[in-house]
Design a protein around this motif. Sequence first.
Motif, PDB file in Angstrom:
ATOM      1  N   ASN A 117      10.480   1.558  -3.935  1.00 47.04           N
ATOM      2  CA  ASN A 117      10.212   0.779  -2.724  1.00 47.04           C
ATOM      3  C   ASN A 117      10.872   1.403  -1.506  1.00 47.04           C
ATOM      4  O   ASN A 117      10.245   1.558  -0.445  1.00 47.04           O
ATOM      5  CB  ASN A 117      10.706  -0.653  -2.918  1.00 47.04           C
ATOM      6  N   SER A 149       6.777  -5.823  -3.554  1.00 50.07           N
ATOM      7  CA  SER A 149       6.343  -7.213  -3.653  1.00 50.07           C
ATOM      8  C   SER A 149       5.442  -7.511  -2.465  1.00 50.07           C
ATOM      9  O   SER A 149       5.279  -6.684  -1.562  1.00 50.07           O
ATOM     10  CB  SER A 149       7.554  -8.159  -3.636  1.00 50.07           C
ATOM     11  N   ASP A 150       4.872  -8.714  -2.437  1.00 49.50           N
ATOM     12  CA  ASP A 150       4.088  -9.121  -1.273  1.00 49.50           C
ATOM     13  C   ASP A 150       4.933  -9.063  -0.009  1.00 49.50           C
ATOM     14  O   ASP A 150       4.452  -8.652   1.057  1.00 49.50           O
ATOM     15  CB  ASP A 150       3.548 -10.542  -1.465  1.00 49.50           C
ATOM     16  N   LYS A 151       6.186  -9.455  -0.138  1.00 43.58           N
ATOM     17  CA  LYS A 151       7.060  -9.465   1.028  1.00 43.58           C
ATOM     18  C   LYS A 151       7.369  -8.049   1.501  1.00 43.58           C
ATOM     19  O   LYS A 151       7.286  -7.753   2.698  1.00 43.58           O
ATOM     20  CB  LYS A 151       8.359 -10.202   0.699  1.00 43.58           C
ATOM     21  N   SER A 152       7.730  -7.167   0.596  1.00 44.28           N
ATOM     22  CA  SER A 152       8.052  -5.807   1.023  1.00 44.28           C
ATOM     23  C   SER A 152       6.802  -5.066   1.492  1.00 44.28           C
ATOM     24  O   SER A 152       6.891  -4.184   2.358  1.00 44.28           O
ATOM     25  CB  SER A 152       8.758  -5.033  -0.097  1.00 44.28           C
ATOM     26  N   ASN A 153       5.627  -5.408   0.947  1.00 44.14           N
ATOM     27  CA  ASN A 153       4.385  -4.818   1.446  1.00 44.14           C
ATOM     28  C   ASN A 153       4.149  -5.201   2.907  1.00 44.14           C
ATOM     29  O   ASN A 153       3.756  -4.371   3.734  1.00 44.14           O
ATOM     30  CB  ASN A 153       3.196  -5.277   0.600  1.00 44.14           C
ATOM     31  N   ASP A 173      12.512   0.379  -9.597  1.00 42.06           N
ATOM     32  CA  ASP A 173      11.672  -0.388  -8.677  1.00 42.06           C
ATOM     33  C   ASP A 173      12.225  -0.329  -7.259  1.00 42.06           C
ATOM     34  O   ASP A 173      11.468  -0.178  -6.288  1.00 42.06           O
ATOM     35  CB  ASP A 173      11.564  -1.838  -9.137  1.00 42.06           C
ATOM     36  N   SER A 213      15.522 -10.114   0.240  1.00 37.84           N
ATOM     37  CA  SER A 213      14.647 -10.217  -0.938  1.00 37.84           C
ATOM     38  C   SER A 213      13.437  -9.304  -0.840  1.00 37.84           C
ATOM     39  O   SER A 213      12.331  -9.662  -1.260  1.00 37.84           O
ATOM     40  CB  SER A 213      14.189 -11.675  -1.122  1.00 37.84           C
ATOM     41  N   GLN A 272       8.587 -15.606   1.625  1.00 36.05           N
ATOM     42  CA  GLN A 272       8.539 -14.896   0.352  1.00 36.05           C
ATOM     43  C   GLN A 272       7.143 -14.386   0.002  1.00 36.05           C
ATOM     44  O   GLN A 272       6.980 -13.479  -0.815  1.00 36.05           O
ATOM     45  CB  GLN A 272       9.063 -15.788  -0.773  1.00 36.05           C
ATOM     46  N   ARG A 273       6.117 -14.951   0.605  1.00 36.56           N
ATOM     47  CA  ARG A 273       4.749 -14.502   0.337  1.00 36.56           C
ATOM     48  C   ARG A 273       4.328 -13.359   1.248  1.00 36.56           C
ATOM     49  O   ARG A 273       3.200 -12.871   1.148  1.00 36.56           O
ATOM     50  CB  ARG A 273       3.781 -15.673   0.501  1.00 36.56           C
ATOM     51  N   THR A 326      12.505  -4.664  -3.803  1.00 35.06           N
ATOM     52  CA  THR A 326      11.525  -4.105  -4.726  1.00 35.06           C
ATOM     53  C   THR A 326      10.117  -4.255  -4.145  1.00 35.06           C
ATOM     54  O   THR A 326       9.923  -4.942  -3.132  1.00 35.06           O
ATOM     55  CB  THR A 326      11.587  -4.815  -6.091  1.00 35.06           C
TER      56      THR A 326
END
Length: 382
Positions: A281, A224-228, A277, A219, A178-179, A222
């Motif tokens: 993304n 987030s750190d994960k999608s980045n 959002d 997850s 998740q991070r 949107t």
Amino acid sequence: MKQGRLGAILLAAAIAACACGSVEPGGAPSPSNRAGPCALPDPPLRDLAEGRTIGTAYRSSFADGDRCYAEIAGREFGSLTTEIGTMTNTVAPAAGRFDFREADAVADAARRNRQDFQIHSLIWDPLDQQVWGVVPEYVRALPDAQRHRFMTDLVTKVVGRYAGRASTVTVVNEPFDQRGTLQHNAWWRTTSGDQYIVDAFRAARLAAPTMKLYLNEHSAETVSDKSNALLALAKKLRETSVEVVVDGRAERRPLLDGVGFQAHMLGGADQQPRTEDMRANLRRFTDLGLDVRFTELDVRIPTKDGRAGAEDLQRQARVYATMAGLCRQIERCTGLTVWGFTDERSWITDYPATFSGYGSANLLDANYAAKPAWNSLRSALR
């Protein structure tokens, strides 16, 4: 919001008797596109997709003795995806032995029904659910270098077998936590970094140059750190190419064609991400020249004693419609795949300890009757 993977792994191939009536949410009989107990409104869902593919995860064992499962899956959807048939513990259950029976059965069903066939989740090791045994113990016991060779051989063998039959393959599934940190799973340990991912995609591209290769994650809908982190990896794979031969001519093709967003959504009050959002993304990925797809869509909602309330069912219906509408707004969204279509065969309800207080996640109820979500999705596709 975990992968439909889960229930897919160790579910018993239970056979349910089929009392498959279909009614509209208000209780009135529905017009039917086929007479009989598995009837649903006309036209079939697949005919409403308008250039996009609406598909479902599929298990051949669920079709045995269950007329409605087989009939509805074949009639209503434009694609079938292997729910467990190409996962490591299914396709390579023991050292030196491959078992393609389940994957072949799904491929054959798709061919009979004139459906697209998609392969799911070749390289995956869910650290939070080791009990599922996705990576068999004999594979874990291999030295790192041998496990890496096993990985590339597995990809080559599976993708090569279905070259010309499968349109897409999820090569690597859920590489991040998740991070946005790469999970230190059995595959990561073979290279101590993302090189294992690059090597898996290279093996897939060489085995089937024209098959669409997907990276899949949960997850990450949107920003987030994960999608980045997912975006950075997708960019790297898109910018890395390999020489292949297509129609007798040598050419270079990128290692990545698309990114799958699982879309295991929550349908309780105030639990949905903002559409704006998600749209922003997804467009970060399509700007790279990649396709996107909702690969495992379901919407779990609060339940009590296994039953959902009317308000939550209506809210669930709106989430399904939102996701379909969002895909229609994104030019490079190829469509969506629901992770099962009936609550009779749901990985959500089969893991009550994991999803305590939630269930009723699919488009049809346990008797294959249309829920508000079915009709809402149909309306959103028109």
